[in-house]
Enzyme design. Structure first.
Site: not given
Ligand code: RUB
Length: 313
Positions: A121, A190
């Site tokens: 991701c 998340d």
């Molecule tokens: C984003 C996702 C990321 C986490 C952590 O999912 O799963 O790995 O949110 O990201 P989506 P961060 O694209 O559906 O929002 O470290 O930037 O908080």
């Protein structure tokens, strides 16, 4: 009001996405809204804005924690309350920025010169670790999954290339094929539950399985506002299911093909070697302590877990 509705739509449609970015954005919007909210109905209007932002995406607890932090404003007069909202929103935004920097500093120590790192991701916390290792002169390569169905892996690949890092994009189903080439996995979060499980982009748990089988360390980069106080009181994390059209073309849907499109999955703590937070590299078993001691939920009763209650003391 319009600005809050538009902001909520940006979160729902994923124009603003990623747990940290969503949280920071919500704090920014509440801060702007407080400047305009009417003196007569200040508390009521702030509560409406908070609820509107909260009812966008259910899974990332960072959004809940951000809104709760800002909504703990205080003051006798409306002017004092307004200033309190603004101060608290700025504090939260600062928390996001400093935590990510600190996570980079701590996490990069786990990445050795010559390592191949897999990520999934697009996580700003995970990228902070990877970029910091590169900035510190380590010769690293990254394997980035495309992260279907919304292709956040493309954002990751672009950001890594822009930072001058060697990156290879693979399809999600090629994870096990490549896992033997990988020295460690770094993903974001998340939500981290009270029992140390990780909720992150769909597919994360399959990577964790493959990593465990291949004895590859699996590392999570997560700021402490990704830990869920709600789970301490037994609530289960709601996994967002998104529109079928993100996955399947209209003609298939017309045929009556059913589609499931969960956006996140759960990785049990046994698959996690370490969680890199801004307060240190901790085992997942420490999640309870983070929620009670760091986020200040020690001794708080379940009924107090509502907006505007006493948190983060
Ligand atoms: C984003 C996702 C990321 C986490 C952590 O999912 O799963 O790995 O949110 O990201 P989506 P961060 O694209 O559906 O929002 O470290 O930037 O908080």
């Amino acid at each position: 009001m319009q600005e809050v509705l538009e902001a909520a739509e940006k979160i729902k449609s994923m124009e603003v996405r990623g747990a940290a970015r969503i949280a920071k954005f919500a704090a920014e919007i509440l801060m702007k809204f407080a400047e305009k909210a009417s003196p007569e109905k200040f508390d009521e209007e702030m509560k409406w804005a908070a609820d509107t932002l909260l009812n966008t995406r259910p899974t990332a607890v960072s959004l809940y924690n951000a809104i709760n932090y800002v909504m703990r404003y205080s003051g006798e007069s409306v002017d004092e309350k307004r200033k309190s909202v603004i101060r608290r929103a700025k504090e939260f935004i600062n928390w996001v920025e400093t935590a990510q920097r600190k996570i980079g500093e701590i996490g990069e120590k786990r990445i050795k010169d010559g390592y191949t790192v897999m990520t999934h991701c697009n996580s700003s916390a995970a990228l902070s670790v990877i970029k910091r290792a590169h900035e510190n002169g380590k010769d690293i390569r990254v394997i980035a999954t495309e992260s279907r169905p919304r292709w956040q892996g493309h954002i990751t690949a672009r950001q890594l290339r822009e930072a001058g890092i060697d990156v290879t994009l693979i399809v999600d189903s090629a994870v096990r094929y490549f896992i033997d080439d990988v020295d460690c996995v770094v993903v974001g979060a998340d939500t981290i539950t009270a029992n140390g499980a990780l909720i992150n982009k769909i597919g994360t748990s399959q990577i964790a399985l493959a990593a465990k089988e291949a004895r590859v360390p699996f590392m999570v980069a997560a700021e402490t506002y990704k830990f869920s106080p709600k789970t301490l009181f037994g609530e289960l994390v709601v996994i967002e299911e998104r529109d079928a059209r993100e996955v399947a073309p209209e003609e298939l849907l017309k045929l009556g093909v059913k589609v499931r499109n969960p956006a996140f999955d759960v990785t049990p703590r046994d698959y996690i070697d370490v969680i890199i937070t801004e307060i240190g590299a901790i085992p997942p078993e420490m999640a309870y302590v983070v929620i009670t001691e760091r986020l200040g939920y020690a001794g708080i009763e379940e009924e107090e877990i509502t907006l505007n209650s006493r948190h983060f003391d």
